[in-house]
Each structure stands twice: as structure tokens, then as C-alpha cells.
Design an enzyme around this catalytic site. Structure first.
Site, PDB file in Angstrom:
ATOM      1  N   HIS A 292       9.540 -12.554 -41.523  1.00  0.00           N
ATOM      2  CA  HIS A 292       9.884 -12.005 -42.854  1.00  0.00           C
ATOM      3  C   HIS A 292       9.267 -10.628 -42.999  1.00  0.00           C
ATOM      4  CE1 HIS A 292      10.192 -16.391 -43.201  1.00  0.00           C
ATOM      5  NE2 HIS A 292      11.168 -16.150 -44.049  1.00  0.00           N
TER       6      HIS A 292
ATOM      7  N   ASP B  98      13.942 -12.047 -42.336  1.00  0.00           N
ATOM      8  CA  ASP B  98      14.708 -12.555 -43.473  1.00  0.00           C
ATOM      9  C   ASP B  98      14.236 -11.975 -44.804  1.00  0.00           C
ATOM     10  OD1 ASP B  98      16.010 -14.128 -41.648  1.00  0.00           O
ATOM     11  OD2 ASP B  98      15.754 -15.986 -42.781  1.00  0.00           O
TER      12      ASP B  98
END
Ligand code: NI
Length: 240
Positions: free
Chosen positions: A190, A46
């Protein structure tokens, strides 16, 4: 043509014929994996593309692993070449808003513009339009779902998280990630957490050794019959 040149050609021809045929065909960028037949798992990253995205893409390529990137429009705009590479190398691309506001605290106009600006930026960078939405923080409500439906997008969350943003520690990221591994898992990570990228070779190797095919989210949800605005996996208390 001189005789000398002719004989060189003859030698070259023999060399070509004598070369052994490759044992396996060159791998295609996007292999068909049937997740009803084999163990599948989707790594998702993300907030990017971050400055580490190139290194992460190199690692994924080296291990023949696919991932899905839920991108922020603002970074798509500043790092378009990574987005182009993601698409070219067979990874999935999703929309994670333009500037990461909490959609459940935003008005409809703001949500629409965050989604549209990001779709436009991805289209401009890589020539494709994302088909999946992951709202910032994974936070969603009826309004977010209705707007996702307007854009024709299902909402994709995750089945487990690496908690990488919290620990920022290679060993803890590996351990936490392996603790949420299961068939058809969608794992949240991430690419801006450097330690996640550092942990990735070991995580991928362990998963592949355990028989997992690292696929895109599309491969996992293919058989879910998700409609625009539907969420997967379903948050507690939700019905599609
Ligand atoms: Ni995020």
C-alpha cells in the site's frame, strides 16, 4: 561569417566527433521482459495514489523497477498528476473501486458505478482505461465476477502480501515481503503506508540482486489467457 567564428565551429565539430559513444542505449520507459525466460515479480500498490506516491515513483525510477497501482477513483480525482506520471513512466494501472466498499456486500448498481467512475477518472487523468480489476479487500463473488466481465476486466488478486497496513514497520515489511517472494509473484503493498515507501529501496535492491525483474502485472499474466471475469491467482474454491 568571421574566421574566428568558423574556427570555433570547427573545434565544436571535433569535440562532438571525439565524444565517446554511450556504452548502452538510453533505456526506454517500457522494456520488453519475457517472464518465461527470466525471473519476474510484480509489486502492486493498492488504494492510492496516496500523498507518498511521488516519492515512491522516484524510487522506482531510480532503480529502473516497474510496479502496478490499483487505484481508488476518489484519490485519482484528487491527485491526478501522480496517475499521469505512473502511466508515463511505464507502470501498470488497475481499478480498485471508487470509495473502497466491500463488493460482496454491495448491489450490482453500486458495483457498476464504483468501477465506471474509477475508469472514467483514470481516463480523464492519464488518458488510459484500466484493464484489470482488484476489488476492495480482494473480496469477490459470482456477481462481482459477472460485472467485471461486463467491463471486460479480469480480476487480479495477489500471491503474497507485505502485511504493511498491519505492521507499519520498515523491518517487518522487508521481512514479510521477502518471505513471500517467488517467481511470478504478485505482491500486495500500500503506497499510503509510509514505512512501505521507506522500505522500498532496500526491497528493490535485494530483489534485483537475487535476479528478479520487477515488472507490471500485465507482464506476469500475459501467458495466463485470462478472460474477462476470470480471477488470478484463483481464490480457494474458485474455478474460472
Ligand atoms: Ni484496498
Amino acid at each position: 561569417m568571421s574566421r574566428h567564428f568558423t574556427s570555433l565551429l570547427a573545434i565544436a565539430a571535433v569535440a562532438v566527433i571525439a565524444a565517446p559513444a554511450p556504452a548502452v542505449a538510453a533505456p526506454k520507459e517500457k522494456k520488453e521482459v519475457d517472464c518465461t525466460q527470466v525471473k519476474c515479480l510484480a509489486l502492486t500498490f493498492d488504494d492510492g495514489p496516496s500523498k507518498y506516491a511521488g516519492k515512491l515513483l522516484d524510487i522506482l525510477k531510480k532503480h529502473d523497477a516497474k510496479a502496478t497501482f490499483f487505484l481508488q477513483g476518489q484519490y485519482v480525482k484528487s491527485r491526478p498528476s501522480f496517475v499521469k506520471r505512473m502511466v508515463k513512466e511505464g507502470h501498470g494501472i488497475g481499478n480498485h473501486s471508487y470509495s473502497h466498499p466491500d463488493f460482496t456486500k454491495a448491489d450490482a448498481g453500486k458495483i457498476r458505478s464504483e468501477i465506471k467512475k474509477t475508469n472514467d477518472a483514470i481516463k480523464k487523468a492519464a488518458g488510459v482505461e484500466p484493464k484489470l480489476l482488484r476489488p476492495p479487500y480482494g473480496l469477490s463473488d459470482l456477481q462481482v465476477s459477472d460485472i467485471a466481465a461486463e467491463f471486460g476486466m479480469p480480476i487480479v488478486l495477489w500471491t503474497g502480501g507485505s502485511r504493511d497496513w498491519e505492521s507499519r514497520d520498515v523491518e517487518k515489511i522487508k521481512k514479510q515481503t521477502m518471505s513471500v517472494v517467488k517467481g511470478d509473484a504478485i505482491i500486495l503493498m500500500h503506497d499510503w503506508v509510509k514505512q512501505t515507501v521507506d522500505a522500498m529501496p532496500a526491497i528493490i535492491k535485494t530483489l534485483q540482486r537475487n535476479g528478479y525483474h520487477l515488472v507490471t502485472v500485465d507482464d506476469i499474466i500475459k501467458h495466463q489467457d485470462l478472460k474477462p471475469g476470470d480471477a488470478f491467482p484463483l481464490p480457494e474454491g474458485w474455478e474460472n
